[in-house]
Design a protein around this motif. Structure first.
Motif: not given
Lengths: 135, 498
Positions: A90-93, B1, B3, B6, B10, B13, B59-63
């Motif tokens: 996922p984004y930012m991982t 994914m 994405l 997001l 994005l 941005l 989606v979980q950002l940053g996992n």
């Protein structure tokens, strides 16, 4: 209102403050610090220089327009998150290399993100400060 | 994914960041701005086509797993709203090419337009209450800059009122977030919903609900919290007021829909009388306020308020049909309202004024502009077969089924008064003879006008399609309403697959 004491002191303080800001940025990786405070310190250093030697020289010293720093920082910070997507997470991982750098620790995308934050903060603060100082 | 969820955040941005880097090249910024807007629209439609199959993507950002990290989630309501943001963003980006003067464009209009779109998309997609607050701030800052951009005296006056009242709203929102966090210990909306439905701390939470109602009420400009809107929306150039009129208040409505259907659904009966009263009062005050105005965009600004009343009406009734009506109304209103503001901008370009007494004679001079005005105006008043008719029909039918007869009377009379206001604009701006004295407009170029007309035409066409071919859209709105009334689906999508 130029003061000899201030401008002489600034000449020595500026590099020290800038190095300290980078130190804060890198240290923030695992301990208190990080891109935000690091950026604030760097911006303060340039603001000090602007007070001591004038806004014009501070802009020359900065080399880039603060706005450019701001935009580059945004691209760095947002782009750092995208790297994880290309790796299928996922984004930012956070992605980490196994390369261990002395004093910094493991390198990874969070550092890129932090550099982005650093640039955004420097750009944002200086954009405001230098603009106001010119008034 | 995943994405795709997001991308609507994005893309703007990156567009905004690139516009900052290309500050000295306005021509490139214009290309980027339009390209970015097209990309948002495509991403939004992709998202909608996925969500239309009934799937809720999270989606979980940053996992980081769900209640701890930041969740971004797209259900039907979010996807519909994001797709509409794409449409409005594109329309305004194209309109702005010639609708915004070069000076404003070289002072970062495009960057801030995309920052605003990012904030709006972020607010629609986030699954975290604190994150929602952050997106509200992004929106507020970007829109504040847009309102003040150019620095004319009236603009600054409007901007100060706008930002002050909205900051109060933000402070209240933050206070409510604090209350919720201190009692429940989580801010993930799905997790909050799950804890709230089982917790026995509800008395404290009614307080949080009340504060949130006021905070979102200011954002959505409901009675009696709407004063900032008519004070500021007519001051910036038409393209800016169009994007704000189209999108910003609706984010407040969206937040109410989301929070009250997800978090406070268990004691909705408790807040229902408040919602019903607010809906009625908002409709009436908005339309009466409009009757007293004499500026093209001032009238339209007051109408935003009365239209918000209809959306709150659907939320207040809280049946599947009513919520479907609200969703349909949101889409219809965003299209029609933006399109009307764009037309007002074109009229101002022709005549050099926004005041109705200076306008006039447009019917004889520009027949096509008249038609361009008429479609969204009649749609707003609810004339069949345009989109506004179906939206109002669904709401009134739902209200009849639920037995809120007084509200039906209000909705009908407000509809008539809306028609009255539209005829007023029609009579003054289009039908009346050209007035003897009128400020001299800037020089016009046929090519510029074409680029300004194109987006208004596209939005008017969308309004007709939404009305004539209402069924698939309405079914989608109905599915959205059912999803809203069954929060378990949303909760499982966020917390289940971690």
């Amino acid at each position: 209102m130029s003061s000899l004491v201030l401008s002489t002191a600034t000449r020595y303080l500026l590099p020290v403050l800038l190095m300290f800001s980078v130190f804060l940025l890198i240290r923030g990786h695992n301990e208190p610090g990080g891109g935000f405070v690091g950026g604030l310190t760097a911006a303060a250093a340039f603001a000090l220089f602007a007070i001591a030697s004038g806004v014009e020289r501070a802009r020359q010293m900065l080399w880039f327009h603060p706005r450019t720093l701001l935009g580059t920082g945004l691209l760095f910070a947002a782009g750092a998150g995208l790297l994880a997507v290309t790796a299928g997470s996922p984004y930012m991982t956070g992605l980490w290399t196994s390369f261990e750098m002395p004093a910094v620790g493991k390198l990874g995308t969070p550092l890129v993100f932090d550099v982005g934050v650093y640039l955004v903060v420097v750009g944002m603060v200086l954009m405001i400060v230098l603009e106001l100082a010119e008034e | 994914m995943h994405l795709i969820v997001l991308l609507p955040i994005l893309i703007p941005l990156f567009t905004a960041a690139a516009c900052l880097l290309l500050w000295k090249q306005p021509a490139l910024q214009r290309v980027l701005s339009v390209t970015g807007a097209v990309a948002i629209l495509v991403a939004g439609l992709r998202l909608l086509s996925t969500a239309a199959q009934g799937e809720i993507i999270s989606v979980q950002l940053g996992n980081w797993p769900a209640p701890f990290g930041i969740t971004v989630v797209a259900d039907l309501l979010s996807s519909i709203m994001v797709a509409i943001v794409g449409m409005i963003g594109l329309a305004v980006a194209v309109y702005a090419l010639f609708g915004i003067d070069r000076r404003r464009q070289s002072f970062g209009f495009h960057a801030f337009l995309h920052a605003l779109l990012m904030g709006v998309c972020g607010a629609f997609l986030t699954g975290d209450l604190f994150n929602l607050y952050v997106w509200f701030e992004v929106m507020l800052i970007a829109s504040f800059v847009l309102v003040a951009l150019g620095g004319e005296k009236t603009q600054l006056e409007g901007a100060i009122k706008y930002v002050t009242l909205n900051l109060i709203s933000s402070a209240l929102f933050l206070a409510a977030v604090g209350v919720l966090y201190s009692t429940v210990g989580t801010l993930n909306m799905a997790d909050l919903a799950r804890s709230l439905s089982s917790a026995d701390v509800r008395s404290v939470l009614s307080v949080a609900g009340g504060i949130l109602l006021i905070a979102f009420g200011i954002k959505a400009a409901v009675f009696p919290l709407f004063f900032w809107l008519p004070a500021s929306y007519h001051t910036p150039p038409a393209a800016i007021s169009a994007v704000m009129a189209g999108l910003l208040t609706k984010v407040g409505v969206y937040a109410m829909l989301r929070i009250f259907s997800l978090l406070f659904a268990y004691d909705f009966a408790y807040v229902q009388p408040v919602f019903l009263a607010v809906a009625g009062a908002t409709m009436v005050t908005g339309v009466l306020g409009a009757a007293a105005q004499t500026g093209f965009r001032r009238i339209l600004s007051f109408h935003i308020i009365s239209q918000i009343g209809y959306m709150i009406m659907g939320l207040a009734i809280f049946t599947p049909l009513a919520l479907a009506g609200t969703v349909f109304y949101l889409v219809h209103n965003i299209l029609a309202k933006t399109s009307l503001f764009l037309v007002a901008g074109i009229a101002q370009r022709f005549t050099g004024s926004d005041e109705l007494r200076h306008l006039g004679g447009l019917y004889r001079e520009r027949l096509w502009l008249t038609i361009l005005f008429l479609v969204p105006a009649l749609s707003l008043a609810g004339i069949p077969p345009l989109s506004g008719f179906w939206a109002k029909f669904a709401l009134i039918r739902a209200s009849m089924e639920a037995g809120h007869y007084l509200l039906i009377v209000v909705a009908f009379s407000v509809g008539l008064l809306t028609l009255y206001s539209m005829t007023k604009i029609w009579g003054e701006a289009f039908w009346k003879e050209k007035p003897a004295e009128r400020p001299v407009p800037d020089k016009l170029d046929a090519r510029e006008i074409r680029w300004m007309v194109l987006p208004s035409l596209a939005l008017a066409a969308m309004s007709i399609i939404l009305g004539v071919g209402a069924e698939p859209f309405f079914l989608l709105a109905y599915a959205t309403a059912e999803q809203l009334l069954n929060p378990n689906q949303y909760i499982n999508a966020v917390l289940g697959d971690t």
